[in-house]
Design a protein around this motif. Structure first.
Motif, PDB file in Angstrom:
ATOM      1  N   GLY A 128       0.816  -1.203   0.000  1.00  0.00           N
ATOM      2  CA  GLY A 128       0.000   0.000   0.000  1.00  0.00           C
ATOM      3  C   GLY A 128       0.850   1.254   0.000  1.00  0.00           C
ATOM      4  O   GLY A 128       1.844   1.347   0.723  1.00  0.00           O
ATOM      5  N   GLN A 129       0.456   2.240  -0.825  1.00  0.00           N
ATOM      6  CA  GLN A 129       1.190   3.501  -0.932  1.00  0.00           C
ATOM      7  C   GLN A 129       0.208   4.649  -1.100  1.00  0.00           C
ATOM      8  O   GLN A 129      -0.442   4.762  -2.138  1.00  0.00           O
ATOM      9  CB  GLN A 129       2.141   3.477  -2.144  1.00  0.00           C
ATOM     10  N   ASN A 130       0.074   5.484  -0.063  1.00  0.00           N
ATOM     11  CA  ASN A 130      -0.731   6.703  -0.152  1.00  0.00           C
ATOM     12  C   ASN A 130      -2.145   6.441  -0.674  1.00  0.00           C
ATOM     13  O   ASN A 130      -2.621   7.100  -1.598  1.00  0.00           O
ATOM     14  CB  ASN A 130      -0.026   7.729  -1.054  1.00  0.00           C
ATOM     15  N   GLY A 131      -2.799   5.461  -0.118  1.00  0.00           N
ATOM     16  CA  GLY A 131      -4.180   5.198  -0.477  1.00  0.00           C
ATOM     17  C   GLY A 131      -4.362   4.329  -1.685  1.00  0.00           C
ATOM     18  O   GLY A 131      -5.504   4.022  -2.055  1.00  0.00           O
ATOM     19  N   THR A 132      -3.277   3.913  -2.332  1.00  0.00           N
ATOM     20  CA  THR A 132      -3.391   3.000  -3.461  1.00  0.00           C
ATOM     21  C   THR A 132      -2.452   1.833  -3.200  1.00  0.00           C
ATOM     22  O   THR A 132      -1.848   1.710  -2.142  1.00  0.00           O
ATOM     23  CB  THR A 132      -3.036   3.695  -4.781  1.00  0.00           C
ATOM     24  N   SER A 133      -2.335   0.928  -4.161  1.00  0.00           N
ATOM     25  CA  SER A 133      -1.400  -0.183  -4.016  1.00  0.00           C
ATOM     26  C   SER A 133      -0.430  -0.168  -5.185  1.00  0.00           C
ATOM     27  O   SER A 133      -0.789   0.204  -6.305  1.00  0.00           O
ATOM     28  CB  SER A 133      -2.138  -1.522  -3.962  1.00  0.00           C
ATOM     29  N   CYS A 134       0.791  -0.554  -4.910  1.00  0.00           N
ATOM     30  CA  CYS A 134       1.843  -0.618  -5.919  1.00  0.00           C
ATOM     31  C   CYS A 134       2.406  -2.034  -5.957  1.00  0.00           C
ATOM     32  O   CYS A 134       2.266  -2.795  -4.999  1.00  0.00           O
ATOM     33  CB  CYS A 134       2.965   0.375  -5.622  1.00  0.00           C
ATOM     34  N   VAL A 135       3.057  -2.367  -7.050  1.00  0.00           N
ATOM     35  CA  VAL A 135       3.758  -3.644  -7.170  1.00  0.00           C
ATOM     36  C   VAL A 135       5.244  -3.361  -7.290  1.00  0.00           C
ATOM     37  O   VAL A 135       5.675  -2.581  -8.142  1.00  0.00           O
ATOM     38  CB  VAL A 135       3.252  -4.462  -8.373  1.00  0.00           C
ATOM     39  N   ASP A 136       6.017  -3.971  -6.405  1.00  0.00           N
ATOM     40  CA  ASP A 136       7.471  -3.834  -6.390  1.00  0.00           C
ATOM     41  C   ASP A 136       8.105  -5.208  -6.561  1.00  0.00           C
ATOM     42  O   ASP A 136       7.467  -6.245  -6.360  1.00  0.00           O
ATOM     43  CB  ASP A 136       7.949  -3.222  -5.076  1.00  0.00           C
ATOM     44  N   ILE A 137       9.402  -5.202  -6.890  1.00  0.00           N
ATOM     45  CA  ILE A 137      10.182  -6.434  -7.013  1.00  0.00           C
ATOM     46  C   ILE A 137      11.462  -6.261  -6.209  1.00  0.00           C
ATOM     47  O   ILE A 137      12.123  -5.218  -6.302  1.00  0.00           O
ATOM     48  CB  ILE A 137      10.532  -6.747  -8.480  1.00  0.00           C
ATOM     49  N   VAL A 138      11.831  -7.283  -5.446  1.00  0.00           N
ATOM     50  CA  VAL A 138      13.067  -7.255  -4.666  1.00  0.00           C
ATOM     51  C   VAL A 138      13.787  -8.578  -4.887  1.00  0.00           C
ATOM     52  O   VAL A 138      13.155  -9.608  -5.165  1.00  0.00           O
ATOM     53  CB  VAL A 138      12.768  -7.022  -3.167  1.00  0.00           C
ATOM     54  N   GLY A 139      15.114  -8.558  -4.796  1.00  0.00           N
ATOM     55  CA  GLY A 139      15.871  -9.783  -4.878  1.00  0.00           C
ATOM     56  C   GLY A 139      15.518 -10.729  -3.744  1.00  0.00           C
ATOM     57  O   GLY A 139      15.222 -10.296  -2.624  1.00  0.00           O
ATOM     58  N   THR A 141      17.304 -12.450  -1.987  1.00  0.00           N
ATOM     59  CA  THR A 141      18.245 -12.357  -0.869  1.00  0.00           C
ATOM     60  C   THR A 141      18.333 -10.941  -0.324  1.00  0.00           C
ATOM     61  O   THR A 141      19.178 -10.653   0.531  1.00  0.00           O
ATOM     62  CB  THR A 141      19.639 -12.825  -1.301  1.00  0.00           C
ATOM     63  N   GLY A 142      17.476 -10.027  -0.819  1.00  0.00           N
ATOM     64  CA  GLY A 142      17.456  -8.656  -0.321  1.00  0.00           C
ATOM     65  C   GLY A 142      17.942  -7.662  -1.356  1.00  0.00           C
ATOM     66  O   GLY A 142      18.189  -7.989  -2.511  1.00  0.00           O
ATOM     67  N   GLY A 143      18.062  -6.412  -0.931  1.00  0.00           N
ATOM     68  CA  GLY A 143      18.480  -5.336  -1.823  1.00  0.00           C
ATOM     69  C   GLY A 143      17.384  -4.305  -1.986  1.00  0.00           C
ATOM     70  O   GLY A 143      16.337  -4.364  -1.338  1.00  0.00           O
ATOM     71  N   ALA A 144      17.635  -3.342  -2.869  1.00  0.00           N
ATOM     72  CA  ALA A 144      16.668  -2.279  -3.114  1.00  0.00           C
ATOM     73  C   ALA A 144      15.513  -2.804  -3.970  1.00  0.00           C
ATOM     74  O   ALA A 144      15.726  -3.572  -4.913  1.00  0.00           O
ATOM     75  CB  ALA A 144      17.347  -1.100  -3.808  1.00  0.00           C
ATOM     76  N   ALA A 145      14.309  -2.386  -3.625  1.00  0.00           N
ATOM     77  CA  ALA A 145      13.131  -2.791  -4.396  1.00  0.00           C
ATOM     78  C   ALA A 145      12.983  -1.928  -5.629  1.00  0.00           C
ATOM     79  O   ALA A 145      13.311  -0.742  -5.635  1.00  0.00           O
ATOM     80  CB  ALA A 145      11.882  -2.702  -3.530  1.00  0.00           C
ATOM     81  N   VAL A 146      12.480  -2.518  -6.698  1.00  0.00           N
ATOM     82  CA  VAL A 146      12.208  -1.836  -7.964  1.00  0.00           C
ATOM     83  C   VAL A 146      10.705  -1.729  -8.133  1.00  0.00           C
ATOM     84  O   VAL A 146       9.982  -2.722  -7.961  1.00  0.00           O
ATOM     85  CB  VAL A 146      12.825  -2.615  -9.147  1.00  0.00           C
ATOM     86  N   ARG A 147      10.212  -0.540  -8.472  1.00  0.00           N
ATOM     87  CA  ARG A 147       8.771  -0.332  -8.596  1.00  0.00           C
ATOM     88  C   ARG A 147       8.302  -0.608 -10.020  1.00  0.00           C
ATOM     89  O   ARG A 147       8.701   0.057 -10.975  1.00  0.00           O
ATOM     90  CB  ARG A 147       8.399   1.086  -8.187  1.00  0.00           C
ATOM     91  N   VAL A 148       7.434  -1.607 -10.155  1.00  0.00           N
ATOM     92  CA  VAL A 148       6.840  -1.912 -11.457  1.00  0.00           C
ATOM     93  C   VAL A 148       5.795  -0.864 -11.805  1.00  0.00           C
ATOM     94  O   VAL A 148       5.715  -0.388 -12.939  1.00  0.00           O
ATOM     95  CB  VAL A 148       6.214  -3.319 -11.446  1.00  0.00           C
ATOM     96  N   GLY A 149       4.970  -0.487 -10.822  1.00  0.00           N
ATOM     97  CA  GLY A 149       3.947   0.516 -11.065  1.00  0.00           C
ATOM     98  C   GLY A 149       2.963   0.561  -9.918  1.00  0.00           C
ATOM     99  O   GLY A 149       2.949  -0.306  -9.046  1.00  0.00           O
TER     100      GLY A 149
END
Length: 585
Positions: A128-139, A141-149
């Motif tokens: 959830g992000q600011n009243g909506t939902s987003c899809v992210d991808i993370v490794g 084993t960890g690391g920074a998440a990448v936002r699909v949208g």
């Protein structure tokens, strides 16, 4: 209620080679299980380990798996599960007793649905992000998440490891999107409004989802959804277990239960109840676990000669088969699976394993074969002469599937010599520029090539050439010239005079030449001779003083091999010569 043997296989003895007994590996079901005691509810990770189970066994007696969110996801190899806590942190844990969970992401908000990529390398999740939902991808084993949208929910991977099935929160429809930062929408599925909990089948042929109180199965290629009978008042979670669907149905009168629907060629069959928790307990979500054959990570695009590694670790004496574009090989050669001369386009690789006791597992990978070579161009070093001790070479490649790396080379020639062989500056670099150390008195010709992520190689670019001048000290100077030193001069030295009719000279091999000299209001002109023949002059006059000026000399009518002679013309004028640059190209 007994557990169906279609999904859950108990540990049974199997005869190993030589007549010894080997235990076949087993499937189990991992669940997020909620228990309510005295009005307080707690959700923990548990498993249903054997047939005829009547209760859920906690995965661990203590630790993070004792307090989890409702949605979980299994890894493709069947050995791990992903879960979240409080919607803010993402964890993975092996589904073996006393395994220690690993936190791979923290500080998010509203983490909900999760999906583990088929190659085991990444986890896509909804948050959830600011009243909506987003899809992210993370490794994984960890690391920074990448936002699909954003305005997206419920991600589920397809077997190419490059695309996801998601729900568009704005239209309510299912979509296929690129699994990358700001991933583009590739397909929108008509007729999927109100779809919930979409999940793609492991072979990438079908999408199962809830709509109202029914499970629907839709071809990934698009088409008409096929519904199954109603499951209850609502569907809470759904996952694939080989060719079956595991789903949790909520019933207002008696809580929830775990059910199974076999799916035959995209058509749901009759559902069967697998497990009904005791009173005061709820199954929130469920995934199939157990050692499986898995295909290791592959590039987004591969070349015509395939080499795809697979893993059968944990399987007991498996008989492995391979099927490529419908053509089956049994037994399959040991990993990696190899095939040469594959045509461009999408291909399907299926690798299956059957253990001695009959338990089977399968992994599917979509392989996008790219046979088109990329292109590359040099984007920097657009100069003839540089006085700097280094030069930055920049370049850019273009390819429909993506650039993998670059090779950069050069060849050099001295002022009075020929080019040597090419030498490598960088090989297999992902950087789009390199710095070259330059020696005075040499011409450098640089070229670059690139390979795409499938391994296709471009041709070398045409050479981009430039020279660094030699010092004035390498010029022969007649009597009357003075060798001077000053930091204002190129390399700190100059050859100077105010006399007329005296010369400096240098042997060269050149197509073009450039004098390095001071220009000023009192500077004079020089006559130029190539191999003793007058070819013109160079004028060093300039209203404001410029040290280390690069002055183009007359262009030889033919390639010059021999001497360059510069002679002063007027007494009392200033002549400060700094160096000479030659270009063979």
């Amino acid at each position: 209620m007994a557990l169906s043997a279609v999904v859950l296989t108990a540990t049974v003895p199997a005869m190993a080679a030589g007549g010894s007994t080997a235990a076949e590996s087993a499937d189990s079901i991992t669940v997020a299980h909620t228990v309510t005691t005295e009005g307080v509810s707690r959700t923990f990770l548990g498993r249903i380990p054997v047939q005829s189970a009547t209760q859920v066994e906690p995965l661990a007696a203590s630790g993070p798996t004792q307090q989890v969110d409702k949605a979980i996801a299994a890894s493709a190899d069947g050995r791990q599960v992903a879960f979240s806590q409080g919607g803010t942190s993402l964890w993975t844990v092996s589904v073996v007793p006393s395994a220690q969970p690993v936190k791979i992401l923290d500080g998010k908000s509203g983490i909900a649905a999760k999906s583990w990529s088929p190659d085991g390398a990444k986890i896509a999740f909804e948050n959830g992000q600011n009243g909506t939902s987003c899809v992210d991808i993370v490794g994984a084993t960890g690391g920074a998440a990448v936002r699909v949208g954003c305005n997206l929910a419920a991600p589920s991977w397809l077997p190419d490891n490059q695309t996801l099935i998601v729900k568009d929160q704005l239209t309510g429809k299912l979509q296929r999107v690129q699994a990358r930062a700001a991933g583009a929408v590739l397909t929108t599925y008509a007729g999927t409004e109100l779809a919930q909990h979409p999940v793609a089948s492991p072979d990438g042929l079908w999408i199962a989802y809830f709509k109202s109180t029914s499970v629907n199965v839709l071809p990934v290629a698009g088409g008409t959804p096929v519904p199954a009978p109603a499951v209850g008042t609502s569907g809470e979670s759904i996952s694939w277990a080989k060719s079956n669907l595991l789903y949790v149905a909520r019933r207002t009168e008696d809580g929830s239960n775990l059910q199974q629907i076999p799916v035959n060629d995209g058509r749901p069959q009759t559902n069967a109840e697998l497990f009904k928790p005791p009173a005061g307990e709820l199954v929130e979500s469920a995934v199939l676990q157990g050692p499986r054959l898995s295909i290791k990570p592959t590039m987004a695009a591969v070349g015509a000669n395939l080499s795809v590694s697979y893993d059968t670790t944990g399987l007991v004496s498996p008989f492995v088969t391979c099927e490529f574009d419908g053509v089956k090989t049994a037994p399959c050669p040991a990993s990696p699976f190899k095939k040469s001369g594959v045509t461009a386009g999408r291909h399907v690789l299926r690798i299956g394993a059957v253990e001695q006791g009959g338990r089977g597992t399968e992994a599917v990978r979509w392989l996008d074969v790219d046979t088109a070579a990329p292109t590359v161009k040099l984007t920097g070093t657009a100069f003839d002469v540089t006085k700097a001790a280094t030069a930055s070479i920049s370049y850019a490649g273009t390819d429909n599937t993506g650039i993998g790396s670059y090779d950069v080379r050069y060849r050099i020639a001295p002022t009075a010599g020929t080019f040597g062989a090419y030498a490598t500056i960088k090989s297999g670099t992902t950087a789009t520029s390199v710095a070259i150390d330059l020696a005075a008195g040499y011409e450098y010709c640089v070229s670059v090539r690139t390979r795409d992520i499938a391994g296709n190689l471009s041709a070398w670019t045409a050479d981009r050439c430039f020279s660094r001048p030699s010092d004035d000290r390498l010029m022969g100077a007649a009597k009357g010239w003075v060798r001077a030193s000053n930091s204002a001069y190129y390399l700190g030295t100059a050859t100077t005079t105010k006399a007329a009719g005296i010369s400096v000279s240098r042997s060269v091999q050149a197509k073009r030449l450039f004098l390095i000299a001071t220009k000023c209001a009192t500077c004079g002109s020089l006559n130029v001779f190539y191999n003793g023949k007058s070819v013109g002059s160079v004028n060093l006059y300039k209203a404001t003083t410029e040290y280390q000026a690069i002055v183009a000399m007359p262009v030889p009518t033919t390639f010059l091999t021999g001497s360059v002679l510069l002679t002063t013309r007027v007494t009392g004028k200033v002549y400060q010569l700094d160096g000479l640059a030659v270009r063979r190209t």
